[in-house]
Design an enzyme around this catalytic site. Structure first.
Site: not given
Length: 297
Positions: A9, A88-89, A113, A195, A244
């Site tokens: 992101q 991440s993503l 998500r 996170h 995650q």
């Protein structure tokens, strides 16, 4: 060895993916399929939307995923990763790229998500902050002294760590970190504590969706955010993907491990060049590149 890396992101921009759509029949088919799966025309927002439109979580995450994955698919025979990783993503993009997830399932999970994270953000005022110029261990120590939820969230590169937590705790941590010698401790314009333990409601929602999705044996290892180690086992990949959301992104450690395991070229697949910059800060000798597609696909 070739490592392919996929952004998260923040890399979105207006017009993203339009060149792929206009120049590749394969890309056009996949974008059209994505509109059907999502139930709205994400292509309109990606190609013509404002920065504000693209910032909406339900748009941002699928948009970056689509740009990365479709770009990877248009690379044809030249796309032969020895290893992959995503920030991440970006981990979802990497898992489609290495064959562990289908395009359709990857997009559905990313969409779920995004919505689950959005809901978790609405439950409690929370945010993130970038801390520059301090060793990771010092940042971790300072966070432990702050009342409330505040944790290390993104280990981006040496001297750049993002913390995540409750708004008040983040503000207090920023003051304490400046006193501890941070060059900067800057609250980021994000709507939630990604996170961190505050993402637990999202983790529970996503866990069910991931458990019900079929994963295949990947064609190369993925260095996952949670472990920073090469994973090829489907059950392990699923477990790490679930963890995650509430665990830190160990990007620094992932890149260091990939280099140790023989990565010589890091190719970023998707919008922007953020990850290439981080790789260079982690190891100046590493070669980096941006993926570019072949128009004849």
């Amino acid at each position: 060895m070739k490592a392919y890396i996929f952004p998260g992101q923040g890399a979105q921009f207006s017009g993203m993916g339009l060149d792929l759509y206009e120049n590749s029949s394969l890309a056009k088919d996949l974008f059209d399929k994505a509109n059907d799966i999502l139930g709205f025309k994400i292509t309109d927002i990606m190609f013509n939307g404002s920065a504000e439109d693209l910032k909406e979580t339900k748009v941002t995450q699928p948009a970056i995923f689509l740009h990365s994955v479709i770009l990877a698919k248009t690379l044809g025979d030249s796309f032969k990763p020895d290893m992959v990783a995503g920030h991440s993503l970006g981990e979802f993009s990497a898992l489609v790229a290495n064959g562990a997830l289908s395009f359709e399932d990857g997009l559905k999970l990313v969409s779920q998500r995004a919505l689950a994270m959005q809901k978790a953000c609405e439950l409690q005022p929370s945010t993130m902050a970038a801390v520059l110029g301090l060793e990771d261990a010092i940042v971790e120590k300072v966070c432990e002294t702050i009342e409330g939820v505040v944790v290390a969230a993104n280990y981006n590169c040496p001297g750049q760590l993002v913390i995540s937590g409750e708004v008040e705790a983040i503000n207090k941590a920023c003051e304490a970190l400046k006193e501890a010698g941070a060059r900067r401790a800057l609250v980021l314009p994000v709507g939630g504590a990604f996170h961190s333990p505050l993402m637990e409601p999202a983790r529970e929602k996503l866990a069910a969706a991931i458990e019900n999705t079929t994963f295949s044996k990947p064609n190369c290892p993925i260095y996952q955010n949670v472990t920073a180690s090469p994973i090829t086992d489907e059950a392990e990949i699923k477990a790490n993907l679930i963890s995650q959301l509430t665990a830190p992104v160990r990007w620094t450690q992932s890149v260091q491990q990939m280099i140790e395991d023989g990565a010589t070229l890091f190719t970023e697949v998707g919008p922007g060049k953020v990850l290439q910059g981080l790789v260079k800060k982690i190891n100046r000798a590493s070669e980096t590149a941006s993926a570019t597609f072949e128009t004849n696909s």
